[in-house]
Scaffold this motif. Structure first.
Motif, PDB file in Angstrom:
ATOM      1  N   THR A  11       0.849  -1.196   0.000  1.00 55.07           N
ATOM      2  CA  THR A  11       0.000   0.000   0.000  1.00 55.07           C
ATOM      3  C   THR A  11       0.882   1.242   0.000  1.00 55.07           C
ATOM      4  O   THR A  11       1.697   1.414   0.911  1.00 55.07           O
ATOM      5  CB  THR A  11      -0.910   0.016   1.228  1.00 55.07           C
ATOM      6  OG1 THR A  11      -1.700  -1.183   1.250  1.00 55.07           O
ATOM      7  CG2 THR A  11      -1.830   1.223   1.197  1.00 55.07           C
ATOM      8  N   VAL A  15      -1.732   6.693   0.020  1.00 53.04           N
ATOM      9  CA  VAL A  15      -3.063   6.165  -0.290  1.00 53.04           C
ATOM     10  C   VAL A  15      -3.848   5.916   0.989  1.00 53.04           C
ATOM     11  O   VAL A  15      -3.299   5.469   2.005  1.00 53.04           O
ATOM     12  CB  VAL A  15      -2.942   4.870  -1.116  1.00 53.04           C
ATOM     13  CG1 VAL A  15      -4.294   4.180  -1.265  1.00 53.04           C
ATOM     14  CG2 VAL A  15      -2.365   5.193  -2.494  1.00 53.04           C
ATOM     15  N   LEU A  17      -7.499   3.986   2.162  1.00 51.50           N
ATOM     16  CA  LEU A  17      -8.486   3.025   1.686  1.00 51.50           C
ATOM     17  C   LEU A  17      -9.526   2.765   2.771  1.00 51.50           C
ATOM     18  O   LEU A  17      -9.210   2.731   3.965  1.00 51.50           O
ATOM     19  CB  LEU A  17      -7.825   1.700   1.305  1.00 51.50           C
ATOM     20  CG  LEU A  17      -6.766   1.742   0.203  1.00 51.50           C
ATOM     21  CD1 LEU A  17      -6.045   0.408   0.114  1.00 51.50           C
ATOM     22  CD2 LEU A  17      -7.408   2.089  -1.141  1.00 51.50           C
ATOM     23  N   ALA A  92     -11.204   4.966  -2.299  1.00 51.68           N
ATOM     24  CA  ALA A  92      -9.746   5.067  -2.403  1.00 51.68           C
ATOM     25  C   ALA A  92      -9.390   6.527  -2.636  1.00 51.68           C
ATOM     26  O   ALA A  92      -9.966   7.184  -3.517  1.00 51.68           O
ATOM     27  CB  ALA A  92      -9.214   4.200  -3.540  1.00 51.68           C
ATOM     28  N   GLU A  94      -5.949   9.340  -2.809  1.00 51.96           N
ATOM     29  CA  GLU A  94      -4.498   9.460  -2.916  1.00 51.96           C
ATOM     30  C   GLU A  94      -4.117  10.933  -2.877  1.00 51.96           C
ATOM     31  O   GLU A  94      -4.702  11.748  -3.587  1.00 51.96           O
ATOM     32  CB  GLU A  94      -3.966   8.807  -4.185  1.00 51.96           C
ATOM     33  CG  GLU A  94      -2.448   8.803  -4.253  1.00 51.96           C
ATOM     34  CD  GLU A  94      -1.906   7.890  -5.340  1.00 51.96           C
ATOM     35  OE1 GLU A  94      -0.716   7.524  -5.248  1.00 51.96           O
ATOM     36  OE2 GLU A  94      -2.666   7.561  -6.264  1.00 51.96           O
ATOM     37  N   TRP A 156      -9.231  -4.306   5.086  1.00 53.68           N
ATOM     38  CA  TRP A 156      -9.617  -2.943   4.757  1.00 53.68           C
ATOM     39  C   TRP A 156      -9.752  -2.064   5.989  1.00 53.68           C
ATOM     40  O   TRP A 156      -9.543  -0.857   5.914  1.00 53.68           O
ATOM     41  CB  TRP A 156     -10.940  -2.953   3.996  1.00 53.68           C
ATOM     42  CG  TRP A 156     -10.814  -3.445   2.595  1.00 53.68           C
ATOM     43  CD1 TRP A 156     -10.804  -4.747   2.173  1.00 53.68           C
ATOM     44  CD2 TRP A 156     -10.668  -2.651   1.416  1.00 53.68           C
ATOM     45  NE1 TRP A 156     -10.669  -4.816   0.818  1.00 53.68           N
ATOM     46  CE2 TRP A 156     -10.591  -3.542   0.323  1.00 53.68           C
ATOM     47  CE3 TRP A 156     -10.607  -1.287   1.178  1.00 53.68           C
ATOM     48  CZ2 TRP A 156     -10.447  -3.093  -0.990  1.00 53.68           C
ATOM     49  CZ3 TRP A 156     -10.474  -0.839  -0.131  1.00 53.68           C
ATOM     50  CH2 TRP A 156     -10.386  -1.734  -1.198  1.00 53.68           C
ATOM     51  N   LEU A 263      -1.452  -4.494  -0.019  1.00 58.07           N
ATOM     52  CA  LEU A 263      -2.816  -4.110  -0.376  1.00 58.07           C
ATOM     53  C   LEU A 263      -3.789  -5.226  -0.029  1.00 58.07           C
ATOM     54  O   LEU A 263      -3.504  -6.400  -0.273  1.00 58.07           O
ATOM     55  CB  LEU A 263      -2.900  -3.798  -1.865  1.00 58.07           C
ATOM     56  CG  LEU A 263      -2.260  -2.494  -2.340  1.00 58.07           C
ATOM     57  CD1 LEU A 263      -2.216  -2.447  -3.859  1.00 58.07           C
ATOM     58  CD2 LEU A 263      -3.018  -1.290  -1.801  1.00 58.07           C
ATOM     59  N   ALA A 267      -8.018  -4.410  -3.569  1.00 58.92           N
ATOM     60  CA  ALA A 267      -7.630  -3.003  -3.527  1.00 58.92           C
ATOM     61  C   ALA A 267      -6.753  -2.605  -4.707  1.00 58.92           C
ATOM     62  O   ALA A 267      -6.726  -1.423  -5.083  1.00 58.92           O
ATOM     63  CB  ALA A 267      -6.902  -2.701  -2.219  1.00 58.92           C
ATOM     64  N   GLU A 268      -6.038  -3.545  -5.275  1.00 55.86           N
ATOM     65  CA  GLU A 268      -5.164  -3.197  -6.404  1.00 55.86           C
ATOM     66  C   GLU A 268      -5.975  -2.689  -7.592  1.00 55.86           C
ATOM     67  O   GLU A 268      -5.613  -1.696  -8.233  1.00 55.86           O
ATOM     68  CB  GLU A 268      -4.331  -4.413  -6.812  1.00 55.86           C
ATOM     69  CG  GLU A 268      -3.277  -4.107  -7.854  1.00 55.86           C
ATOM     70  CD  GLU A 268      -2.363  -5.289  -8.129  1.00 55.86           C
ATOM     71  OE1 GLU A 268      -1.429  -5.137  -8.935  1.00 55.86           O
ATOM     72  OE2 GLU A 268      -2.580  -6.368  -7.529  1.00 55.86           O
ATOM     73  N   LEU A 271      -7.277   0.854  -6.745  1.00 54.70           N
ATOM     74  CA  LEU A 271      -6.235   1.869  -6.869  1.00 54.70           C
ATOM     75  C   LEU A 271      -5.890   2.131  -8.331  1.00 54.70           C
ATOM     76  O   LEU A 271      -5.651   3.282  -8.733  1.00 54.70           O
ATOM     77  CB  LEU A 271      -5.001   1.423  -6.101  1.00 54.70           C
ATOM     78  CG  LEU A 271      -3.829   2.403  -6.039  1.00 54.70           C
ATOM     79  CD1 LEU A 271      -4.269   3.728  -5.455  1.00 54.70           C
ATOM     80  CD2 LEU A 271      -2.684   1.821  -5.225  1.00 54.70           C
TER      81      LEU A 271
END
Length: 394
Positions: A11, A15, A17, A92, A94, A156, A263, A267-268, A271
């Motif tokens: 991660t 970022v 999440l 998400a 960033e 998460w 992650l 989540a990948e 993102l």
């Protein structure tokens, strides 16, 4: 203990999440109204709802704002239909710098942070857990083990367990999450163990490698766990449930949230969508994107042109080589005809004798037909008329 997750992508420290589900009616209307209010007040710079059909299974919202330190944050929230008709949301965000937990929570930029709001239900364990409230552990030991097992595997959210050494008063029954920094407040799930549940709780957590101190708290490892996670390092010996700020617990939660973690599952893709499928662009960003596209197309065209020229050059060289080969082949003289009779090299005496015998044999065969022909011509032959024995007349 949790297994190593070094092979999974980590991660990024920029970022933020979160994942949950909305339990109330008309989530789209609630979200649109709240985000527009924030834009009108200047809290966020702009927001966008991506076009989608009325019956689309997912709706996507984007928002952009700046922190008090003039750091731009981009966030993307997807709202989809989950189990039992619930509306699951995934968020998400960033930033342009390492995430600071003192910054506003990205959740509050999409959902109203009001006591009666129904967006704050945790979505991973399947239990009715909430981010902004105290979640007492079930009285049934079997259900208690299930909740803690799922909480210890959560990726998460950040789960922690607090043991009540004695039954707290009204101030102690308030959620500790309200005392956390804004960047942690909507990612943390607080479990409360009654005074008599300590043994059952530690029995349920034995496979996770953590234990809850009596009257204290512990941050569960989650899945994947942070690199080098040690349950003792995230255990707090004493938590006073008297309304005061639990500084040691806040420090442990902040340290856990800032630690290097892989992650979580799914989540990948979230993102990647935030970074590569972003639509809420400023004019400068649109120009930069168009320039990047023009550059990419120009490079692709140049590569195609270079490949075409190389192919044409190779074809011309092959044609020239073939022409030169044909011309050189036509200029070569005719090879001399081989003599039909070649003088055989002298061999051994035995070989010479063998050849002499073969010549004699061939010569004898050739003379025998000639002798028979000569003999027949000198004496005559009987024809069909000689069968009666008539002698020839003089």
């Amino acid at each position: 203990m949790p297994t190593s997750t070094s092979a999974r992508p980590m991660t990024p420290p920029t970022v933020w999440l979160a994942r949950g589900h909305y339990a109330g009616p008309a989530p789209e209307d609630v979200l649109r109204r709240h985000v527009q209010q924030l834009k009108d007040r200047g809290v966020i710079r702009d927001w966008l709802e991506l076009p989608a059909a009325e019956d689309a299974p997912e709706r996507v919202y984007e928002a952009r704002w700046e922190t008090g330190e003039a750091v731009t944050v981009r966030a993307r929230l997807s709202l989809a239909r989950g189990r039992a008709g619930q509306r699951e949301w995934v968020l998400a965000a960033e930033a342009e710098a390492v995430w600071d937990p003192r910054w506003p929570s990205p959740v509050s930029m999409f959902w109203p942070d009001e006591p009666d709001a129904t967006w704050d239900h945790e979505a991973e364990t399947g239990a009715e857990l909430r981010f902004r409230d105290v979640n007492p552990l079930p009285p049934d030991d079997k259900e208690l083990r299930r909740v803690l097992r799922d909480a210890a595997r959560s990726g998460w959210s950040v789960h922690f367990v607090v043991h009540e050494a004695m039954t707290p008063d009204a101030r102690g029954r308030l959620p500790l999450a309200r005392l956390l920094p804004p960047g942690l407040r909507h990612r943390v799930v607080e479990h409360r163990a009654a005074p008599h549940q300590l043994r059952a709780v530690n029995w349920a957590l034995r496979d996770s490698g953590v234990q809850v101190p009596r009257g204290g708290a512990v941050v569960l490892p989650g899945a994947p766990a942070p690199e080098g996670y040690d349950g003792d390092a995230f255990a707090v010996r004493s938590v006073f449930l008297d309304g005061s700020e639990p500084a040691e617990l806040i420090e442990a939660l902040s340290r856990f949230a800032a630690s290097a973690r892989a992650l979580p599952d799914g989540a990948e893709a979230v993102l990647t969508a935030l970074r590569e499928d972003w639509h809420l662009l400023t004019l400068e960003e649109e120009l930069a994107r168009e320039r990047a596209l023009v550059k990419m197309y120009a490079e692709a065209l140049e590569a195609m042109t270079r490949s075409r020229d190389l192919y044409r050059e190779a074809a011309e060289r092959a044609h020239e080589a073939l022409t030169a080969y044909r011309e050189s082949a036509a200029a070569l003289p005719e090879p001399p005809a081989r003599e039909q009779a070649q003088e055989a090299p002298a061999g051994s005496p035995l070989q010479q004798l063998t050849r002499t015998l073969e010549r004699l044999k061939v010569g004898g065969r050739a003379r025998r037909p000639r002798e028979e022909q000569a003999f027949g011509a000198g004496h005559g032959q009987n024809g069909p008329g000689d069968a009666d024995g008539d002698a020839p007349t003089d």
